[in-house]
Design an enzyme around this catalytic site. Structure first.
Site, PDB file in Angstrom:
ATOM      1  N   GLU A 185     -93.102  12.760 -37.868  1.00 44.98           N
ATOM      2  CA  GLU A 185     -91.737  12.336 -37.571  1.00 44.98           C
ATOM      3  C   GLU A 185     -90.701  13.425 -37.870  1.00 44.98           C
ATOM      4  O   GLU A 185     -89.499  13.139 -37.984  1.00 44.98           O
ATOM      5  CB  GLU A 185     -91.382  11.067 -38.367  1.00 44.98           C
ATOM      6  CG  GLU A 185     -92.341   9.915 -38.196  1.00 44.98           C
ATOM      7  CD  GLU A 185     -92.322   9.307 -36.792  1.00 44.98           C
ATOM      8  OE1 GLU A 185     -91.696   9.897 -35.900  1.00 44.98           O
ATOM      9  OE2 GLU A 185     -92.937   8.244 -36.612  1.00 44.98           O
ATOM     10  N   HIS A 226     -87.603   7.422 -44.256  1.00 39.41           N
ATOM     11  CA  HIS A 226     -88.072   6.543 -43.176  1.00 39.41           C
ATOM     12  C   HIS A 226     -89.214   5.693 -43.717  1.00 39.41           C
ATOM     13  O   HIS A 226     -90.179   6.224 -44.275  1.00 39.41           O
ATOM     14  CB  HIS A 226     -88.552   7.376 -41.998  1.00 39.41           C
ATOM     15  CG  HIS A 226     -89.336   6.611 -40.967  1.00 39.41           C
ATOM     16  ND1 HIS A 226     -88.953   5.367 -40.519  1.00 39.41           N
ATOM     17  CD2 HIS A 226     -90.494   6.916 -40.315  1.00 39.41           C
ATOM     18  CE1 HIS A 226     -89.828   4.945 -39.618  1.00 39.41           C
ATOM     19  NE2 HIS A 226     -90.777   5.862 -39.487  1.00 39.41           N
ATOM     20  N   TYR A 254     -72.018  -4.477 -50.431  1.00 37.95           N
ATOM     21  CA  TYR A 254     -72.901  -3.327 -50.662  1.00 37.95           C
ATOM     22  C   TYR A 254     -73.658  -2.920 -49.410  1.00 37.95           C
ATOM     23  O   TYR A 254     -73.988  -1.748 -49.243  1.00 37.95           O
ATOM     24  CB  TYR A 254     -73.855  -3.612 -51.827  1.00 37.95           C
ATOM     25  CG  TYR A 254     -73.212  -3.294 -53.156  1.00 37.95           C
ATOM     26  CD1 TYR A 254     -73.385  -2.063 -53.756  1.00 37.95           C
ATOM     27  CD2 TYR A 254     -72.403  -4.234 -53.784  1.00 37.95           C
ATOM     28  CE1 TYR A 254     -72.773  -1.766 -54.967  1.00 37.95           C
ATOM     29  CE2 TYR A 254     -71.776  -3.946 -54.988  1.00 37.95           C
ATOM     30  CZ  TYR A 254     -71.974  -2.711 -55.580  1.00 37.95           C
ATOM     31  OH  TYR A 254     -71.346  -2.414 -56.767  1.00 37.95           O
TER      32      TYR A 254
END
Length: 214
Positions: free
Chosen positions: A74, A93, A120
């Site tokens: 990736e 990821h 948040y």
């Protein structure tokens, strides 16, 4: 921060994410910007719970793989985040369950995939884009991220998982945890009539914490 400390931090946080079930098997990957402008990256095909600091993939400032094991497949999506968000010091990821589930539901909004349920969620994650499905490692994934032109610090990859970029590794991990918890809340609250934050409430958080929300 020294390379050795960054290596230790990557392995520490990767182990923590794995131990808490936020990513399993050999899934998930992390990259961190080094002091000389290079990258330290988790290797391909290795469990986040069994990383060796000495074997992390090392890239120089020109993007060349200079040492360590072969990097995650990736790399294109990591590189795209660093190219489009100059403030990014780390990218995480995962294949965390609730975020993946949210990415598959047909009603998920591609422009705002994770509903603003808490302050948040807005503060740490911002607005999350849902990107189309790509085969893992497909360069098209990176092009989709570049297409966002740096406007989003977090995305959901359809039928795949979340990606978060932040100023440093700890902040990226905290944002990823917040994203996953908010996705879990969204699934728990489906069909209940629960109300997310309204535009005024979101605006208050966005202004105070300078969140990317446009």
């Amino acid at each position: 921060m020294s390379d050795s400390k960054l290596r230790e931090d990557i392995c520490f946080w990767a182990q923590s994410l794995f131990d808490r079930g936020l990513t399993g098997g050999a899934s998930g990957n992390i990259s961190v910007r080094t002091g000389d402008g290079g990258l330290l990256v988790t290797p391909t095909g290795v469990s986040m719970g069994r990383l060796d600091p000495a074997r992390l993939s090392r890239f120089d400032a020109q993007g060349r793989h200079v040492s360590g094991d072969a990097p995650t497949k990736e790399m294109p999506l990591h590189s795209a985040f660093y190219e489009t968000r100059r403030s990014a010091g780390a990218v995480v990821h995962l294949h965390s369950t609730h975020s993946v589930a949210l990415s598959i539901l047909p009603e998920t909004d591609p422009e705002n995939a994770v509903p603003p349920l808490t302050a948040y969620a807005v503060m740490r994650v911002g607005k999350v884009a849902l990107l189309p499905f790509f085969v893992p490692g497909d360069a098209g994934m990176a092009e989709a991220i570049r297409g966002l032109a740096g406007r989003r610090a977090a995305v959901l990859l359809a039928n795949h998982g979340p990606v978060v970029a932040s100023k440093d590794l700890e902040a990226a991990v905290f944002a990823m945890e917040e994203l996953e918890e908010t996705a879990k809340l969204a699934l728990l609250l489906r069909g209940t009539g629960a109300q997310p934050l309204d535009a005024d409430q979101i605006g208050q958080v966005v202004r105070k914490f300078e969140v990317d929300w446009d």
